[in-house]
Design a protein around this motif. Structure first.
Motif, PDB file in Angstrom:
ATOM      1  N   ALA A 174       0.875   0.500   4.578  1.00 53.18           N
ATOM      2  CA  ALA A 174      -0.697   0.649   4.360  1.00 53.18           C
ATOM      3  C   ALA A 174      -1.377  -0.662   5.126  1.00 53.18           C
ATOM      4  CB  ALA A 174      -1.314   1.312   3.355  1.00 53.18           C
ATOM      5  N   ALA A 175      -0.481  -1.896   3.843  1.00 55.63           N
ATOM      6  CA  ALA A 175      -1.249  -3.136   3.781  1.00 55.63           C
ATOM      7  C   ALA A 175      -0.163  -4.470   4.084  1.00 55.63           C
ATOM      8  CB  ALA A 175      -1.880  -3.467   2.246  1.00 55.63           C
ATOM      9  N   VAL A 176      -0.705  -5.172   4.644  1.00 62.09           N
ATOM     10  CA  VAL A 176       0.148  -6.647   4.726  1.00 62.09           C
ATOM     11  C   VAL A 176       0.045  -7.703   3.498  1.00 62.09           C
ATOM     12  CG1 VAL A 176       1.464  -8.555   5.548  1.00 62.09           C
ATOM     13  CG2 VAL A 176       0.908  -5.790   7.041  1.00 62.09           C
ATOM     14  N   VAL A 186      -1.389 -11.438  15.415  1.00 55.17           N
ATOM     15  CA  VAL A 186      -0.606 -10.972  14.663  1.00 55.17           C
ATOM     16  C   VAL A 186      -1.968 -10.090  13.552  1.00 55.17           C
ATOM     17  CG1 VAL A 186       0.653 -10.400  12.706  1.00 55.17           C
ATOM     18  CG2 VAL A 186       1.521 -11.560  14.000  1.00 55.17           C
ATOM     19  N   LEU A 187      -3.020 -10.582  13.190  1.00 54.61           N
ATOM     20  CA  LEU A 187      -3.942 -10.056  12.131  1.00 54.61           C
ATOM     21  C   LEU A 187      -4.530  -9.443  13.484  1.00 54.61           C
ATOM     22  CD1 LEU A 187      -4.703 -13.821  10.262  1.00 54.61           C
ATOM     23  CD2 LEU A 187      -3.746 -11.718   9.371  1.00 54.61           C
ATOM     24  N   GLU A 208      -6.730  -3.889  14.580  1.00 53.94           N
ATOM     25  CA  GLU A 208      -7.239  -2.808  14.923  1.00 53.94           C
ATOM     26  C   GLU A 208      -6.241  -1.496  14.667  1.00 53.94           C
ATOM     27  OE1 GLU A 208      -5.325  -4.600  18.879  1.00 53.94           O
ATOM     28  OE2 GLU A 208      -7.001  -5.903  19.259  1.00 53.94           O
ATOM     29  N   ARG A 209      -4.873  -1.714  14.169  1.00 53.90           N
ATOM     30  CA  ARG A 209      -4.118  -0.439  13.675  1.00 53.90           C
ATOM     31  C   ARG A 209      -4.686   0.134  12.528  1.00 53.90           C
ATOM     32  NH1 ARG A 209       2.029  -2.327  14.517  1.00 53.90           N
ATOM     33  NH2 ARG A 209       1.877  -3.253  16.809  1.00 53.90           N
ATOM     34  N   GLY A 210      -5.897  -0.717  11.877  1.00 51.52           N
ATOM     35  CA  GLY A 210      -6.418   0.084  10.504  1.00 51.52           C
ATOM     36  C   GLY A 210      -5.337  -0.531   9.351  1.00 51.52           C
ATOM     37  N   ILE A 211      -4.387  -1.295   9.442  1.00 45.72           N
ATOM     38  CA  ILE A 211      -3.682  -1.970   8.316  1.00 45.72           C
ATOM     39  C   ILE A 211      -4.068  -3.242   7.628  1.00 45.72           C
ATOM     40  CG2 ILE A 211      -1.772  -2.294   8.025  1.00 45.72           C
ATOM     41  CD1 ILE A 211      -0.854  -1.507  10.471  1.00 45.72           C
ATOM     42  N   GLY A 212      -4.750  -2.618   6.711  1.00 43.42           N
ATOM     43  CA  GLY A 212      -5.086  -3.910   5.747  1.00 43.42           C
ATOM     44  C   GLY A 212      -4.549  -4.815   5.280  1.00 43.42           C
ATOM     45  N   MET A 253       5.639  -2.505  10.749  1.00 43.62           N
ATOM     46  CA  MET A 253       4.282  -2.166   9.982  1.00 43.62           C
ATOM     47  C   MET A 253       4.636  -0.746  11.035  1.00 43.62           C
ATOM     48  SD  MET A 253       3.663  -3.445   7.935  1.00 43.62           S
ATOM     49  CE  MET A 253       2.235  -1.921   7.148  1.00 43.62           C
ATOM     50  N   GLY A 254       5.563  -1.174  11.647  1.00 42.92           N
ATOM     51  CA  GLY A 254       5.454   0.324  12.630  1.00 42.92           C
ATOM     52  C   GLY A 254       4.618   0.819  14.090  1.00 42.92           C
TER      53      GLY A 254
END
Length: 229
Positions: A2-4, A119-120, A125-129, A228-229
């Motif tokens: 869910a986050a990086v 990358v950021l 865009e993918r909704g990953i924090g 992150m899939g």
């Protein structure tokens, strides 16, 4: 996932070379060093480890060892440690040591790695924090703003603002709480196994990149998108 969580120096951004750092500071202060002396001073500063984000010190003087060990826990310790290393090198004006320290905080002293923006942006865009977790003694947010990357960062967790430095798991815990994610659903990306590897104690996955000059590391962050899939 869910986050990086990203480290700053050597991961998303790279500091300028020691010679560039010294040249820019001399230019700003109006001081001039003959070219051979400038190059020799740059070599000495690099060996001393005086440039934050640059080469590690070849040897930390005994009187700086205590401050060096905890340098990222406060702004005062960070400045004292690095200007202390700088002062091991004779320069034409004693005030240059503080000027050098100020220069390294300038957005102009930092360059993002070529794939950082992609990358950021893709993570956003993918909704990953996205969080930035850095051992540092000053506010790096202006660096992100100046390079157009601040819009992609949801939380900054800076060691000097919390009085604790990586690899202490508490710093990574603060980041996960800020992003409202379970550490087991977070990936930590960094260039230091001893420091950034501390995230594993919380259950975070950890991925490492090499701390190389920007020109020699064009795409090392891209695998994060696959992780992150």
């Amino acid at each position: 996932m869910a986050a990086v969580l990203f480290d700053f120096s050597g991961t998303l951004f790279r500091i300028e070379s020691t010679e560039s750092w010294l040249r820019a500071t001399l230019d700003a202060t109006g001081l001039v060093l003959p070219e051979p002396e400038l190059k020799e001073a740059a070599r000495a500063l690099e060996a001393s480890g005086a440039l934050p984000g640059g080469a590690a010190p070849m040897e930390v003087p005994e009187d700086l060892a205590a401050a060096w060990a905890v340098r990222d826990e406060s702004a005062e310790l960070h400045r004292a440690a690095y200007t202390g290393l700088s002062r091991q090198v004779p320069l034409p004006d004693p005030e240059l040591h503080d000027a050098l320290y100020e220069r390294h905080k300038s957005p102009d002293a930092w360059a993002p790695y070529p794939d950082a923006a992609e990358v950021l942006r893709t993570l956003r865009e993918r909704g990953i924090g996205v969080g930035v977790v850095s051992n540092i003694g000053w506010d790096l947010r202006p660096v992100f703003r100046a390079h157009g990357l601040d819009a992609y960062v949801d939380a900054y967790v800076l060691s000097y603002e919390h009085g604790v430095q990586k690899p202490d798991p508490r710093l990574f815990s603060v980041a996960c709480e800020a992003l409202d994610v379970d550490p087991r659903q977070a990936l930590m990306v960094g260039d230091s196994r001893p420091a950034d590897g501390g995230a594993a104690a919380l259950g975070c996955r950890v991925h490492f990149v090499d701390h190389l000059p920007v020109s020699r590391r064009p795409d090392a962050l891209l695998p994060v998108l696959d992780l992150m899939g």
